[in-house]
Motif scaffolding. Structure first.
Motif, PDB file in Angstrom:
ATOM      1  N   ASP A  21      10.084  -3.356   1.645  1.00  0.00           N
ATOM      2  CA  ASP A  21       9.458  -2.610   2.726  1.00  0.00           C
ATOM      3  C   ASP A  21       8.225  -1.864   2.229  1.00  0.00           C
ATOM      4  N   VAL A  22       7.255  -1.715   3.118  1.00  0.00           N
ATOM      5  CA  VAL A  22       6.098  -0.876   2.840  1.00  0.00           C
ATOM      6  C   VAL A  22       6.535   0.578   2.908  1.00  0.00           C
ATOM      7  N   ASN A  23       6.054   1.409   1.973  1.00  0.00           N
ATOM      8  CA  ASN A  23       6.422   2.825   2.014  1.00  0.00           C
ATOM      9  C   ASN A  23       5.188   3.711   2.099  1.00  0.00           C
ATOM     10  N   LEU A  24       5.437   4.991   2.334  1.00  0.00           N
ATOM     11  CA  LEU A  24       4.349   5.926   2.576  1.00  0.00           C
ATOM     12  C   LEU A  24       3.465   6.098   1.345  1.00  0.00           C
ATOM     13  N   GLN A  58       2.611   3.921  -0.820  1.00  0.00           N
ATOM     14  CA  GLN A  58       1.684   2.789  -0.891  1.00  0.00           C
ATOM     15  C   GLN A  58       0.544   2.953   0.103  1.00  0.00           C
ATOM     16  N   ALA A  80       0.978   1.483  -6.872  1.00  0.00           N
ATOM     17  CA  ALA A  80       1.298   1.595  -5.450  1.00  0.00           C
ATOM     18  C   ALA A  80       0.540   0.564  -4.623  1.00  0.00           C
ATOM     19  N   LEU A  88       2.062  -2.639  -2.539  1.00  0.00           N
ATOM     20  CA  LEU A  88       1.744  -2.869  -1.126  1.00  0.00           C
ATOM     21  C   LEU A  88       1.272  -4.305  -0.928  1.00  0.00           C
ATOM     22  N   SER A 102       4.114  -6.650  -0.991  1.00  0.00           N
ATOM     23  CA  SER A 102       4.885  -6.569   0.253  1.00  0.00           C
ATOM     24  C   SER A 102       4.204  -7.323   1.383  1.00  0.00           C
TER      25      SER A 102
END
Length: 301
Positions: free
Chosen positions: A4-7, A9, A39, A43, A46
């Motif tokens: 999953d993409v996270n904050l 990144q 990061a 991304l 992902s």
């Protein structure tokens, strides 16, 4: 399964896109450059494709251009959530990125920054200097959180007027017209005119249009300090906002022009998305005292 993409990144992507490089983004975020690189690389894994062209400066790829607005929204929303959560325990917190024209940065912002620092010690204001026509685009794109706009159209609720800033002739103190109370723009025809391309050109042209006088600038100068230096050196004369008074050497003067032309200054958040709580607090705290003080700081001569 694709991670999953996270904050973190998305925050790294925004920082590199805004600063133009991984080192500058690391300074912006207060983390190491390898952490920013990690990061962004995570991304891209992902998403299955690069989001940045590596170079000087770094630029978003076509995929990055599509992702970036959503990344800005996510980062801004996370900041708003944090600010709301902490507001109940001691007032607004966070960082506000504020854009303003050069003359406003020189003349009005120092007083506002001092007042904000005293009233909201947990809010950090970072200033970005730009040209008049850049600021609205920066604000709506999410590059900054608030901006001082010139002659803005309809503004959202909460925007604050900083007053009107009139156009003045810039002359050396030994110029024959320097002692007059006002100068008609036709009286400047015998001098070489230095035109600032920073954003006041339309105001200057409007003054000449109203006067029915031909406007033929000899030199076009982008940097305001360079223009002031050229007038100081006796190269020619110019017209600029009264707020430039604080930038002048002692042997230059500003004299009001006729026909009178002015620009209006407004401090606002974006129109296309909710303001961060910190921006709302800063502007709400300006009415009426700080705003009136800022407006009073606009010199008439």
């Amino acid at each position: 399964m694709t991670p999953d993409v996270n904050l973190a990144q998305l925050r790294a992507l925004v920082a590199v896109a805004d600063t133009g490089g991984f080192s500058a983004a690391a300074d912006e975020l207060g983390i190491s450059q390898p952490a920013v690189s990690h990061a962004v690389a995570a991304l891209e894994r992902s998403l299955g494709a690069p989001v940045l062209w590596r170079g000087s400066p770094c630029r978003p790829t076509p995929l990055g251009e599509q992702v970036l607005p959503h990344a800005r929204t996510a980062v801004a929303s996370a900041a708003a959530v944090r600010a709301i959560a902490t507001r109940h325990s001691g007032g607004p917190t966070g960082t506000v990125r504020l854009a303003a024209p050069t003359t406003v940065c020189q003349a009005l912002l120092p007083g506002l920054l001092k007042a904000w620092r005293a009233a909201y010690p947990q809010v950090t204001v970072r200033v970005f200097e730009g040209e008049d026509d850049e600021l609205a685009a920066w604000l709506e794109a999410g590059t900054v959180d608030a901006a001082v706009l010139v002659d803005a159209g309809p503004l959202p609720p909460g925007a604050v007027s900083l007053g009107a800033d009139s156009m003045h002739a810039l002359l050396r103190r030994d110029h024959p017209l320097a002692g007059q109370p006002t100068i008609h723009v036709a009286e400047l025809e015998d001098d070489d005119f230095l035109l600032s391309e920073g954003g006041c050109e339309r105001h200057i042209r409007e003054a000449y249009r109203r006067a029915g006088t031909r406007f033929t600038p000899r030199h076009r100068i982008r940097d305001l300090n360079s223009l002031i230096g050229m007038v100081h050196a006796g190269v020619g004369v110019s017209v600029m906002p009264a707020l430039a008074l604080t930038m002048l050497p002692a042997d230059c003067v500003l004299v009001p022009i006729r026909p009178a032309v002015h620009r209006t200054l407004s401090l606002t958040g974006p129109t296309g998305r909710p303001w961060s709580p910190a921006v709302g607090s800063l502007l709400a705290g300006m009415a009426p005292g700080v705003a009136a003080g800022a407006a009073a700081g606009v010199p008439s001569r």
